[in-house]
Write an enzyme that holds these catalytic residues in place. Structure first.
Site, mmCIF file in Angstrom:
data_model
loop_
_atom_site.group_PDB
_atom_site.id
_atom_site.type_symbol
_atom_site.label_atom_id
_atom_site.label_comp_id
_atom_site.label_asym_id
_atom_site.label_seq_id
_atom_site.Cartn_x
_atom_site.Cartn_y
_atom_site.Cartn_z
ATOM 1 N N LYS A 9 -1.111 -0.476 7.799
ATOM 2 C CA LYS A 9 -1.814 -0.424 6.511
ATOM 3 C C LYS A 9 -3.335 -0.609 6.689
ATOM 4 O O LYS A 9 -3.799 -0.914 7.793
ATOM 5 C CB LYS A 9 -1.223 -1.498 5.603
ATOM 6 C CG LYS A 9 0.230 -1.234 5.170
ATOM 7 C CD LYS A 9 0.725 -2.433 4.366
ATOM 8 C CE LYS A 9 2.054 -2.193 3.691
ATOM 9 N NZ LYS A 9 2.443 -3.414 2.915
ATOM 10 N N TYR A 49 5.397 4.236 -3.277
ATOM 11 C CA TYR A 49 5.771 2.912 -3.792
ATOM 12 C C TYR A 49 6.424 2.984 -5.178
ATOM 13 O O TYR A 49 6.362 2.020 -5.934
ATOM 14 C CB TYR A 49 4.537 2.008 -3.828
ATOM 15 C CG TYR A 49 4.176 1.410 -2.477
ATOM 16 C CD1 TYR A 49 5.100 0.645 -1.761
ATOM 17 C CD2 TYR A 49 2.913 1.581 -1.927
ATOM 18 C CE1 TYR A 49 4.774 0.086 -0.523
ATOM 19 C CE2 TYR A 49 2.579 1.026 -0.689
ATOM 20 C CZ TYR A 49 3.518 0.270 0.000
ATOM 21 O OH TYR A 49 3.196 -0.289 1.223
ATOM 22 N N PHE A 57 2.140 -6.362 -9.279
ATOM 23 C CA PHE A 57 1.287 -6.092 -8.116
ATOM 24 C C PHE A 57 1.089 -4.603 -7.849
ATOM 25 O O PHE A 57 0.372 -4.235 -6.918
ATOM 26 C CB PHE A 57 1.853 -6.795 -6.870
ATOM 27 C CG PHE A 57 3.241 -6.356 -6.454
ATOM 28 C CD1 PHE A 57 3.435 -5.230 -5.658
ATOM 29 C CD2 PHE A 57 4.365 -7.076 -6.859
ATOM 30 C CE1 PHE A 57 4.705 -4.833 -5.266
ATOM 31 C CE2 PHE A 57 5.642 -6.687 -6.468
ATOM 32 C CZ PHE A 57 5.811 -5.557 -5.668
ATOM 33 N N ARG A 85 12.044 -4.006 10.796
ATOM 34 C CA ARG A 85 11.788 -5.070 9.812
ATOM 35 C C ARG A 85 11.847 -6.463 10.455
ATOM 36 O O ARG A 85 11.133 -7.379 10.050
ATOM 37 C CB ARG A 85 12.709 -4.930 8.602
ATOM 38 C CG ARG A 85 12.275 -3.713 7.741
ATOM 39 C CD ARG A 85 13.017 -3.609 6.437
ATOM 40 N NE ARG A 85 12.699 -4.641 5.476
ATOM 41 C CZ ARG A 85 11.744 -4.556 4.555
ATOM 42 N NH1 ARG A 85 10.979 -3.487 4.466
ATOM 43 N NH2 ARG A 85 11.548 -5.546 3.715
ATOM 44 N N THR A 91 8.071 -10.260 3.985
ATOM 45 C CA THR A 91 6.999 -9.631 3.203
ATOM 46 C C THR A 91 5.789 -10.550 3.052
ATOM 47 O O THR A 91 4.651 -10.107 3.180
ATOM 48 C CB THR A 91 7.541 -9.254 1.806
ATOM 49 O OG1 THR A 91 8.679 -8.404 1.989
ATOM 50 C CG2 THR A 91 6.501 -8.515 0.989
ATOM 51 N N ARG A 102 3.746 -10.057 10.950
ATOM 52 C CA ARG A 102 3.156 -10.734 9.785
ATOM 53 C C ARG A 102 3.025 -12.237 10.015
ATOM 54 O O ARG A 102 2.051 -12.869 9.596
ATOM 55 C CB ARG A 102 3.996 -10.444 8.541
ATOM 56 C CG ARG A 102 3.854 -8.992 8.042
ATOM 57 C CD ARG A 102 4.992 -8.618 7.132
ATOM 58 N NE ARG A 102 4.782 -7.384 6.387
ATOM 59 C CZ ARG A 102 5.720 -6.803 5.637
ATOM 60 N NH1 ARG A 102 6.930 -7.352 5.545
ATOM 61 N NH2 ARG A 102 5.456 -5.685 4.985
ATOM 62 N N ASN A 112 -0.567 -7.499 4.207
ATOM 63 C CA ASN A 112 0.455 -7.888 5.179
ATOM 64 C C ASN A 112 0.651 -6.866 6.302
ATOM 65 O O ASN A 112 1.709 -6.797 6.924
ATOM 66 C CB ASN A 112 1.773 -8.245 4.471
ATOM 67 C CG ASN A 112 2.332 -7.095 3.671
ATOM 68 O OD1 ASN A 112 1.801 -5.978 3.699
ATOM 69 N ND2 ASN A 112 3.430 -7.332 2.972
ATOM 70 N N HIS A 115 4.045 -1.579 6.917
ATOM 71 C CA HIS A 115 5.165 -1.164 6.077
ATOM 72 C C HIS A 115 6.295 -0.682 6.973
ATOM 73 O O HIS A 115 6.047 -0.010 7.969
ATOM 74 C CB HIS A 115 4.753 0.000 5.152
ATOM 75 C CG HIS A 115 5.931 0.658 4.465
ATOM 76 N ND1 HIS A 115 6.468 0.162 3.300
ATOM 77 C CD2 HIS A 115 6.696 1.730 4.816
ATOM 78 C CE1 HIS A 115 7.509 0.925 2.952
ATOM 79 N NE2 HIS A 115 7.664 1.873 3.848
ATOM 80 N N GLU A 126 10.975 8.571 2.722
ATOM 81 C CA GLU A 126 9.594 8.204 3.073
ATOM 82 C C GLU A 126 9.069 9.058 4.223
ATOM 83 O O GLU A 126 7.912 9.485 4.215
ATOM 84 C CB GLU A 126 9.531 6.718 3.435
ATOM 85 C CG GLU A 126 9.776 5.806 2.240
ATOM 86 C CD GLU A 126 9.802 4.329 2.610
ATOM 87 O OE1 GLU A 126 10.049 3.515 1.713
ATOM 88 O OE2 GLU A 126 9.586 3.983 3.789
HETATM 89 N N1 UDP Z 1 3.288 -6.814 -2.467
HETATM 90 C C1 UDP Z 1 2.260 -7.552 -3.043
HETATM 91 N N2 UDP Z 1 2.593 -8.655 -3.798
HETATM 92 C C2 UDP Z 1 3.867 -9.034 -4.001
HETATM 93 C C3 UDP Z 1 4.901 -8.290 -3.416
HETATM 94 C C4 UDP Z 1 4.570 -7.183 -2.650
HETATM 95 O O1 UDP Z 1 1.079 -7.230 -2.879
HETATM 96 O O2 UDP Z 1 4.103 -10.042 -4.689
HETATM 97 C C5 UDP Z 1 2.935 -5.643 -1.676
HETATM 98 C C6 UDP Z 1 2.963 -5.910 -0.159
HETATM 99 O O3 UDP Z 1 1.941 -5.128 0.444
HETATM 100 C C7 UDP Z 1 4.331 -5.392 0.219
HETATM 101 C C8 UDP Z 1 4.455 -4.179 -0.697
HETATM 102 O O4 UDP Z 1 3.884 -4.608 -1.914
HETATM 103 O O5 UDP Z 1 4.401 -5.070 1.591
HETATM 104 C C9 UDP Z 1 5.845 -3.678 -0.946
HETATM 105 O O6 UDP Z 1 6.666 -4.755 -1.352
HETATM 106 P P1 UDP Z 1 8.135 -4.925 -0.753
HETATM 107 O O7 UDP Z 1 8.818 -5.946 -1.566
HETATM 108 O O8 UDP Z 1 8.761 -3.567 -0.639
HETATM 109 O O9 UDP Z 1 7.849 -5.540 0.689
HETATM 110 P P2 UDP Z 1 8.034 -4.934 2.153
HETATM 111 O O10 UDP Z 1 9.181 -3.972 2.120
HETATM 112 O O11 UDP Z 1 6.720 -4.276 2.509
HETATM 113 O O12 UDP Z 1 8.306 -6.129 3.030
HETATM 114 MG MG MG Z 2 9.553 -2.380 0.826
#
Ligand code: UDP
Ligand code: MG
Length: 150
Positions: A9, A49, A57, A85, A91, A102, A112, A115, A126
């Site tokens: 990212k 997204y 958010f 993952r 996350t 992370r 973070n 992705h 995706e």
């Molecule tokens: N995100 C954020 N605030 C939140 C939750 C998510 O800014 O409270 C952002 C963060 O960059 C995250 C992305 O939204 O990676 C997608 O969220 P997801 O729950 O899909 O997390 P991921 O799959 O990336 O772990």
């Molecule tokens: Mg996600």
């Protein structure tokens, strides 16, 4: 063999951590089968997204992911989705385990670094958003039977 989409990212690009992210995935044993730099526009970001549309958010997330070019990759291997993952960590970097990308390298949930697709189904969708089929290579890594079995 399973494939998954990974994005380094904007914060990873800005902080010079693309190589670190690639290196950790390579060392895990996953195989890089596609890679390019992409500057996502708002429409592409909203599509990528879309499951988060309506969440508080979402707007900030779209602004962040479009703020700089990102590095998009497809990684392949056994259980590629869950393996990536696991290497990424939770996350929220504040809760991510040490030893994960992370957990080791970030502090803030909205910055973070990385992705990774969350299922085989979303990985397929995706990957198709970022790559044409001919941009994804089928290649054999010498000695890969020692990494992923026969
Ligand atoms: N995100 C954020 N605030 C939140 C939750 C998510 O800014 O409270 C952002 C963060 O960059 C995250 C992305 O939204 O990676 C997608 O969220 P997801 O729950 O899909 O997390 P991921 O799959 O990336 O772990
Ligand atoms: Mg996600």
């Amino acid at each position: 063999m399973e494939r998954t989409l990974v994005l380094a990212k904007p914060d990873a690009v800005a902080r010079g951590l693309v190589g670190e992210i690639v290196s950790r995935l390579e060392r895990k044993g996953l195989k890089l089968v596609a890679m390019k730099m992409v500057w996502m526009d708002k429409e592409m970001a909203e599509r990528h997204y879309q499951v988060h549309k309506g969440k508080d958010f979402f707007e900030g997330l779209v602004e962040y992911i479009t703020s700089l070019p990102i590095v998009a990759m497809v990684w392949e291997g056994p259980s590629a989705v869950s393996s990536v993952r696991a290497v990424m960590g939770a996350t929220d970097p504040a809760k991510a385990s040490p030893g994960t990308i992370r957990g080791d390298l970030a502090l803030d949930i909205s910055n973070n670094l990385v992705h990774g697709s969350d299922s085989v189904d979303s990985a397929e969708k995706e990957i198709a958003l970022f790559f044409k089929p001919f941009e994804i290579y089928d290649w054999k890594r010498p000695g890969e039977e020692f990494i992923r079995g026969k």
